[in-house]
Design a protein around this motif. Structure first.
Motif, PDB file in Angstrom:
ATOM      1  N   GLU A 114       7.843  -1.291   2.219  1.00 38.37           N
ATOM      2  CA  GLU A 114       6.880  -0.804   1.224  1.00 38.37           C
ATOM      3  C   GLU A 114       5.632  -1.693   1.184  1.00 38.37           C
ATOM      4  N   ASP A 115       5.814  -2.999   1.316  1.00 38.12           N
ATOM      5  CA  ASP A 115       4.665  -3.916   1.366  1.00 38.12           C
ATOM      6  C   ASP A 115       3.754  -3.575   2.553  1.00 38.12           C
ATOM      7  N   ILE A 117       3.451  -0.624   4.044  1.00 34.59           N
ATOM      8  CA  ILE A 117       2.787   0.658   3.782  1.00 34.59           C
ATOM      9  C   ILE A 117       1.593   0.454   2.851  1.00 34.59           C
ATOM     10  N   GLN A 118       1.792  -0.305   1.775  1.00 33.10           N
ATOM     11  CA  GLN A 118       0.695  -0.554   0.837  1.00 33.10           C
ATOM     12  C   GLN A 118      -0.456  -1.289   1.526  1.00 33.10           C
ATOM     13  N   LEU A 119      -0.123  -2.279   2.358  1.00 35.53           N
ATOM     14  CA  LEU A 119      -1.153  -3.000   3.095  1.00 35.53           C
ATOM     15  C   LEU A 119      -1.910  -2.050   4.025  1.00 35.53           C
ATOM     16  N   HIS A 121      -2.534   1.111   3.748  1.00 31.97           N
ATOM     17  CA  HIS A 121      -3.494   1.920   2.992  1.00 31.97           C
ATOM     18  C   HIS A 121      -4.713   1.099   2.596  1.00 31.97           C
ATOM     19  N   ARG A 122      -4.511  -0.143   2.240  1.00 33.11           N
ATOM     20  CA  ARG A 122      -5.634  -1.030   1.869  1.00 33.11           C
ATOM     21  C   ARG A 122      -6.506  -1.326   3.092  1.00 33.11           C
ATOM     22  N   GLU A 161      -2.241 -10.818   0.251  1.00 34.08           N
ATOM     23  CA  GLU A 161      -1.858 -10.141  -0.996  1.00 34.08           C
ATOM     24  C   GLU A 161      -0.498  -9.460  -0.851  1.00 34.08           C
ATOM     25  N   PHE A 162      -0.162  -9.062   0.357  1.00 34.28           N
ATOM     26  CA  PHE A 162       1.045  -8.267   0.576  1.00 34.28           C
ATOM     27  C   PHE A 162       2.152  -9.008   1.323  1.00 34.28           C
ATOM     28  N   VAL A 190      -0.508   5.120   7.640  1.00 34.68           N
ATOM     29  CA  VAL A 190      -1.229   5.926   6.649  1.00 34.68           C
ATOM     30  C   VAL A 190      -0.952   7.410   6.883  1.00 34.68           C
ATOM     31  N   ALA A 195      -0.413   8.190   0.623  1.00 23.07           N
ATOM     32  CA  ALA A 195      -0.404   7.600  -0.722  1.00 23.07           C
ATOM     33  C   ALA A 195       0.166   8.608  -1.706  1.00 23.07           C
ATOM     34  N   ARG A 196       0.901   8.070  -2.679  1.00 23.91           N
ATOM     35  CA  ARG A 196       1.524   8.954  -3.674  1.00 23.91           C
ATOM     36  C   ARG A 196       0.583   9.231  -4.814  1.00 23.91           C
TER      37      ARG A 196
END
Length: 196
Positions: A114-115, A117-119, A121-122, A161-162, A190, A195-196
């Protein structure tokens, strides 16, 4: 400073640039043989002895790898010696063989998928689509080989950050880990994990 035992006579130490600054050192100081640098190595060995039970018998080999905008990885190997140093010098004497290397690799480690995936998108929002994604020992690793679309220090700050700077090399993970996404990892993450 993070410590990790690799074998019975080898440890890995990860120093951030903040760790160096706290000791009044810069990255460039490590390339010089000064009293402060010698004291840093003594402190690292002492802390490794307390935390990991790492004992130095004889000389040590020290390999220092500089990571861009992240810190240093120091590999310390105790080389057992058959001869004893005079008792009066035993506490003050460590023979060191130092190897220095600098890595320009941007290679980060993440606790969860999950970290990553979030990275992704950023990073995608700033125009980064590059990367190779690996898994190794229950962790995920992202290797970015292309020049970042923004200043390297800013790019590293987003990665931090991630996740955290990997303290093992990309070569080790590539050899012993599993390659999950070969190229353009950010773009593919991505696409497949919107993104949800």
């Amino acid at each position: 400073m993070r410590l990790e035992r690799l074998t019975h006579n080898k440890i890995k130490i990860f120093l951030t640039f903040d760790d160096l600054m706290d000791r009044g050192l810069t990255k460039d100081d490590l390339w010089k043989d000064t009293f402060k640098v010698q004291q840093l190595f003594r402190d690292m060995i002492e802390e490794a002895s307390e935390e990991l039970g790492f004992e130095v018998n004889g000389s040590i080999a020290v390999e220092v790898y500089s990571l861009p905008a992240q810190g240093m990885v120091v590999i310390v190997t105790s080389e057992d010696q058959d001869f004893d140093i005079d008792e009066e010098f035993a506490d003050d004497y460590i023979e060191m063989q130092v190897t220095l290397d600098e890595s320009e690799d941007i290679f980060y480690e993440f606790q969860t998928f999950e970290d990553v995936i979030q990275l992704a998108h950023r990073l995608y929002t700033i125009g980064c689509v590059d990367g190779t994604l690996y898994s190794y020992n229950g962790r995920f690793y992202l290797y970015v080989s292309e020049e970042p679309p923004i200043a390297t220090d800013d790019f590293i700050a987003i990665l931090a950050e991630f996740g955290s700077s990997a303290t093992i090399t990309v070569h080790r993970v590539a050899e012993y880990g599993k390659k999950l996404i070969d190229e353009r990892a950010v773009e593919q993450l991505v696409r497949y994990f919107p993104a949800r």
